[in-house]
Write a protein that holds these residues in place. Structure first.
Motif, PDB file in Angstrom:
ATOM      1  N   SER A 143       0.697  -1.186  -0.146  1.00  0.00           N
ATOM      2  CA  SER A 143       0.076  -0.075  -0.051  1.00  0.00           C
ATOM      3  C   SER A 143       0.861   1.314   0.044  1.00  0.00           C
ATOM      4  CB  SER A 143      -1.036  -0.106   1.262  1.00  0.00           C
ATOM      5  OG  SER A 143      -1.838  -1.075   1.040  1.00  0.00           O
ATOM      6  N   LYS A 144       1.787   1.328   0.447  1.00  0.00           N
ATOM      7  CA  LYS A 144       2.673   2.275   0.739  1.00  0.00           C
ATOM      8  C   LYS A 144       3.603   2.598  -0.427  1.00  0.00           C
ATOM      9  CE  LYS A 144       6.775   4.275   3.363  1.00  0.00           C
ATOM     10  NZ  LYS A 144       7.771   4.103   4.539  1.00  0.00           N
ATOM     11  N   HIS A 145       3.734   1.477  -1.182  1.00  0.00           N
ATOM     12  CA  HIS A 145       4.610   1.687  -2.724  1.00  0.00           C
ATOM     13  C   HIS A 145       3.470   2.495  -3.522  1.00  0.00           C
ATOM     14  CE1 HIS A 145       6.130   0.780  -6.385  1.00  0.00           C
ATOM     15  NE2 HIS A 145       5.088   0.346  -6.832  1.00  0.00           N
ATOM     16  N   HIS A 146       2.218   2.078  -3.409  1.00  0.00           N
ATOM     17  CA  HIS A 146       1.110   2.688  -4.449  1.00  0.00           C
ATOM     18  C   HIS A 146       0.684   4.113  -3.831  1.00  0.00           C
ATOM     19  CE1 HIS A 146       0.639  -0.588  -7.256  1.00  0.00           C
ATOM     20  NE2 HIS A 146       0.641  -1.370  -6.005  1.00  0.00           N
ATOM     21  N   THR A 147       1.005   4.370  -2.618  1.00  0.00           N
ATOM     22  CA  THR A 147       0.439   5.659  -2.136  1.00  0.00           C
ATOM     23  C   THR A 147       1.907   6.651  -2.732  1.00  0.00           C
ATOM     24  OG1 THR A 147      -0.422   4.830  -0.310  1.00  0.00           O
ATOM     25  CG2 THR A 147       0.272   7.004  -0.052  1.00  0.00           C
ATOM     26  N   GLU A 148       3.079   6.179  -2.381  1.00  0.00           N
ATOM     27  CA  GLU A 148       4.075   7.094  -2.806  1.00  0.00           C
ATOM     28  C   GLU A 148       4.094   7.345  -4.389  1.00  0.00           C
ATOM     29  OE1 GLU A 148       7.350   5.079  -0.903  1.00  0.00           O
ATOM     30  OE2 GLU A 148       7.185   6.402   0.958  1.00  0.00           O
ATOM     31  N   LYS A 149       3.722   6.215  -5.162  1.00  0.00           N
ATOM     32  CA  LYS A 149       3.695   6.665  -6.672  1.00  0.00           C
ATOM     33  C   LYS A 149       2.796   7.351  -6.789  1.00  0.00           C
ATOM     34  CE  LYS A 149       2.992   3.834 -10.815  1.00  0.00           C
ATOM     35  NZ  LYS A 149       2.566   2.528 -11.421  1.00  0.00           N
ATOM     36  N   GLY A 150       1.537   7.507  -6.376  1.00  0.00           N
ATOM     37  CA  GLY A 150       0.495   8.246  -6.670  1.00  0.00           C
ATOM     38  C   GLY A 150       0.843   9.729  -6.105  1.00  0.00           C
ATOM     39  N   PHE A 151       1.564  10.010  -5.053  1.00  0.00           N
ATOM     40  CA  PHE A 151       2.020  11.332  -4.497  1.00  0.00           C
ATOM     41  C   PHE A 151       2.990  11.800  -5.491  1.00  0.00           C
ATOM     42  CE2 PHE A 151       0.888  10.955   0.228  1.00  0.00           C
ATOM     43  CZ  PHE A 151      -0.296  10.743   0.115  1.00  0.00           C
ATOM     44  N   VAL A 152       3.827  11.080  -6.140  1.00  0.00           N
ATOM     45  CA  VAL A 152       4.955  11.598  -7.023  1.00  0.00           C
ATOM     46  C   VAL A 152       4.153  12.326  -8.082  1.00  0.00           C
ATOM     47  CG1 VAL A 152       6.611  10.866  -8.779  1.00  0.00           C
ATOM     48  CG2 VAL A 152       6.719  10.065  -6.449  1.00  0.00           C
ATOM     49  N   ALA A 153       3.095  11.544  -8.444  1.00  0.00           N
ATOM     50  CA  ALA A 153       2.322  12.256  -9.761  1.00  0.00           C
ATOM     51  C   ALA A 153       1.596  13.447  -9.269  1.00  0.00           C
ATOM     52  CB  ALA A 153       1.419  11.190 -10.295  1.00  0.00           C
ATOM     53  N   LEU A 154       0.835  13.372  -8.019  1.00  0.00           N
ATOM     54  CA  LEU A 154       0.164  14.505  -7.559  1.00  0.00           C
ATOM     55  C   LEU A 154       1.231  15.852  -7.466  1.00  0.00           C
ATOM     56  CD1 LEU A 154      -2.177  12.551  -5.152  1.00  0.00           C
ATOM     57  CD2 LEU A 154      -2.886  14.118  -7.106  1.00  0.00           C
ATOM     58  N   GLU A 155       2.280  15.317  -6.861  1.00  0.00           N
ATOM     59  CA  GLU A 155       3.435  16.328  -6.663  1.00  0.00           C
ATOM     60  C   GLU A 155       3.752  17.275  -8.042  1.00  0.00           C
ATOM     61  OE1 GLU A 155       5.917  18.464  -3.484  1.00  0.00           O
ATOM     62  OE2 GLU A 155       4.235  16.945  -3.634  1.00  0.00           O
ATOM     63  N   ARG A 156       3.887  16.312  -9.231  1.00  0.00           N
ATOM     64  CA  ARG A 156       4.086  17.005 -10.318  1.00  0.00           C
ATOM     65  C   ARG A 156       3.030  17.621 -10.924  1.00  0.00           C
ATOM     66  NH1 ARG A 156       7.390  11.820 -12.669  1.00  0.00           N
ATOM     67  NH2 ARG A 156       9.224  11.951 -11.305  1.00  0.00           N
ATOM     68  N   LEU A 157       1.748  17.112 -10.780  1.00  0.00           N
ATOM     69  CA  LEU A 157       0.626  17.819 -11.430  1.00  0.00           C
ATOM     70  C   LEU A 157       0.136  19.274 -10.651  1.00  0.00           C
ATOM     71  CD1 LEU A 157      -1.896  17.419 -13.131  1.00  0.00           C
ATOM     72  CD2 LEU A 157      -2.993  16.467 -11.097  1.00  0.00           C
ATOM     73  N   LEU A 158       0.276  19.362  -9.411  1.00  0.00           N
ATOM     74  CA  LEU A 158      -0.082  20.436  -8.738  1.00  0.00           C
ATOM     75  C   LEU A 158       0.948  21.438  -8.566  1.00  0.00           C
ATOM     76  CD1 LEU A 158      -2.054  18.763  -5.974  1.00  0.00           C
ATOM     77  CD2 LEU A 158      -3.019  19.625  -8.090  1.00  0.00           C
ATOM     78  N   LYS A 159       2.181  21.409  -8.619  1.00  0.00           N
ATOM     79  CA  LYS A 159       3.161  22.259  -8.478  1.00  0.00           C
ATOM     80  C   LYS A 159       2.921  23.472  -8.986  1.00  0.00           C
ATOM     81  CE  LYS A 159       6.512  20.346 -11.948  1.00  0.00           C
ATOM     82  NZ  LYS A 159       6.598  21.849 -12.723  1.00  0.00           N
ATOM     83  N   ASP A 160       2.450  23.507 -10.276  1.00  0.00           N
ATOM     84  CA  ASP A 160       2.292  24.703 -10.989  1.00  0.00           C
ATOM     85  C   ASP A 160       0.739  25.236 -10.754  1.00  0.00           C
ATOM     86  OD1 ASP A 160       4.764  24.675 -12.294  1.00  0.00           O
ATOM     87  OD2 ASP A 160       3.856  23.327 -13.988  1.00  0.00           O
ATOM     88  N   TYR A 161      -0.089  24.609  -9.999  1.00  0.00           N
ATOM     89  CA  TYR A 161      -1.211  25.119  -9.824  1.00  0.00           C
ATOM     90  C   TYR A 161      -1.598  25.498  -8.342  1.00  0.00           C
ATOM     91  CZ  TYR A 161      -2.107  23.249 -14.432  1.00  0.00           C
ATOM     92  OH  TYR A 161      -2.191  22.901 -15.871  1.00  0.00           O
ATOM     93  N   ALA A 162      -0.839  24.821  -7.448  1.00  0.00           N
ATOM     94  CA  ALA A 162      -1.090  24.840  -5.907  1.00  0.00           C
ATOM     95  C   ALA A 162      -0.964  26.336  -5.429  1.00  0.00           C
ATOM     96  CB  ALA A 162      -0.620  23.885  -5.096  1.00  0.00           C
ATOM     97  N   GLY A 163      -2.052  26.775  -4.791  1.00  0.00           N
ATOM     98  CA  GLY A 163      -1.473  28.249  -3.920  1.00  0.00           C
ATOM     99  C   GLY A 163      -1.793  27.780  -2.485  1.00  0.00           C
ATOM    100  N   ARG A 164      -2.605  28.174  -1.743  1.00  0.00           N
ATOM    101  CA  ARG A 164      -2.641  27.737  -0.408  1.00  0.00           C
ATOM    102  C   ARG A 164      -3.453  26.318  -0.535  1.00  0.00           C
ATOM    103  NH1 ARG A 164      -6.987  29.650   4.396  1.00  0.00           N
ATOM    104  NH2 ARG A 164      -5.780  28.420   6.104  1.00  0.00           N
ATOM    105  N   PHE A 165      -4.208  26.074  -1.547  1.00  0.00           N
ATOM    106  CA  PHE A 165      -4.614  24.669  -1.507  1.00  0.00           C
ATOM    107  C   PHE A 165      -4.240  24.300  -2.937  1.00  0.00           C
ATOM    108  CE2 PHE A 165      -7.807  27.260   1.216  1.00  0.00           C
ATOM    109  CZ  PHE A 165      -7.334  26.473   2.281  1.00  0.00           C
ATOM    110  N   ALA A 166      -4.875  23.057  -3.188  1.00  0.00           N
ATOM    111  CA  ALA A 166      -4.490  22.446  -4.499  1.00  0.00           C
ATOM    112  C   ALA A 166      -4.544  23.061  -5.855  1.00  0.00           C
ATOM    113  CB  ALA A 166      -5.244  20.986  -4.501  1.00  0.00           C
ATOM    114  N   THR A 167      -5.523  23.802  -6.147  1.00  0.00           N
ATOM    115  CA  THR A 167      -5.515  24.464  -7.415  1.00  0.00           C
ATOM    116  C   THR A 167      -5.750  25.899  -7.331  1.00  0.00           C
ATOM    117  OG1 THR A 167      -7.900  24.023  -7.388  1.00  0.00           O
ATOM    118  CG2 THR A 167      -6.201  22.648  -8.507  1.00  0.00           C
ATOM    119  N   GLY A 168      -5.263  26.552  -6.397  1.00  0.00           N
ATOM    120  CA  GLY A 168      -5.287  27.963  -5.909  1.00  0.00           C
ATOM    121  C   GLY A 168      -5.670  28.368  -4.475  1.00  0.00           C
TER     122      GLY A 168
END
Length: 229
Positions: A143-168
């Motif tokens: 479970s940890k493996h798949h969690t971290e794999k997903g978090f890597v994707a989320l980190e890359r996706l949101l880095k250019d959109y996140a403000g105080r929250f995920a998309t602003g």
């Protein structure tokens, strides 16, 4: 605290929930954000209550959450959240008007719901235990493996959109999916969040919002914990 309200708009809402379910957690956040009072109906997954005849009439697949709104019975957290948004659009909108940001919210939510959460739910871990390995540490590592794999994707996706929250700077759908998953990752899988600076910063923001904090597993009526942190 979940309760029954005399207000016509939410007096019939019932949420079948399990305290530690991330899917239930995200729906509880939405109900809190929209100010919708509801009756909390605990379903003990460890005791198999989700497979009882009473519950499977509500959701034949035997998963929580289930929302009952008058004559409507709706399962699957994604469907429930979109239903609440359609029915109560003016009570803290869960989706931005901007199509681009709306699409990013859907993408982030889907990464959690399809690429992380299924690999750590009780049914999956039970199958692994019975058919692959009884070693609990191996199950948690899976479970940890798949969690971290997903978090890597989320980190890359949101880095250019996140403000105080995920998309602003406003809470939207993506945040409702991220908060429970991050909480579980820290508490259960001991994920080192220093490798995910964007998600860590978002988690800090979630911890300051009453609607998120009141939805925490530790604060639910069916928590087995003797004290809430």
């Amino acid at each position: 605290m979940a309760s029954v309200s005399g207000d016509k708009k939410d007096s019939e809402l019932k949420l079948y929930s399990y305290w530690w379910s991330t899917c239930s957690f995200r729906v509880r956040i939405a109900l809190n954000l929209k100010g919708l009072k509801y009756e909390y109906k605990a379903v003990n997954l460890l005791k198999g209550e989700q497979y009882s005849p009473e519950f499977t009439k509500l959701n034949p697949i035997g998963y929580v959450p289930v929302l009952v709104d008058g004559d409507l019975v709706l399962s699957d957290s994604f469907a429930i959240l979109l239903y609440l948004e359609e029915k109560y659009p003016h009570y803290h909108p869960l989706l931005p008007q901007d199509l681009h940001k709306k699409s990013i919210n859907f993408q982030a939510a889907n990464i959690v719901s399809s690429s992380i959460q299924p690999f750590q739910n009780l049914a999956t871990l039970k199958y692994i235990k019975e058919n692959v390995s009884p070693d609990e540490q191996q199950q948690l590592a899976f479970s940890k493996h798949h969690t971290e794999k997903g978090f890597v994707a989320l980190e890359r996706l949101l880095k250019d959109y996140a403000g105080r929250f995920a998309t602003g700077d406003e809470v939207f759908l993506a945040d409702l999916f991220l908060a429970p998953q991050i909480h579980l990752a820290i508490k259960t899988f001991k994920v080192d969040m220093t490798q995910f600076p964007v998600l860590s910063r978002l988690n800090g923001a979630y911890n300051e919002i009453p609607a998120f904090q009141d939805a925490m597993p530790e604060k639910q009526p069916d928590t087995p914990l003797t004290s809430a942190s």
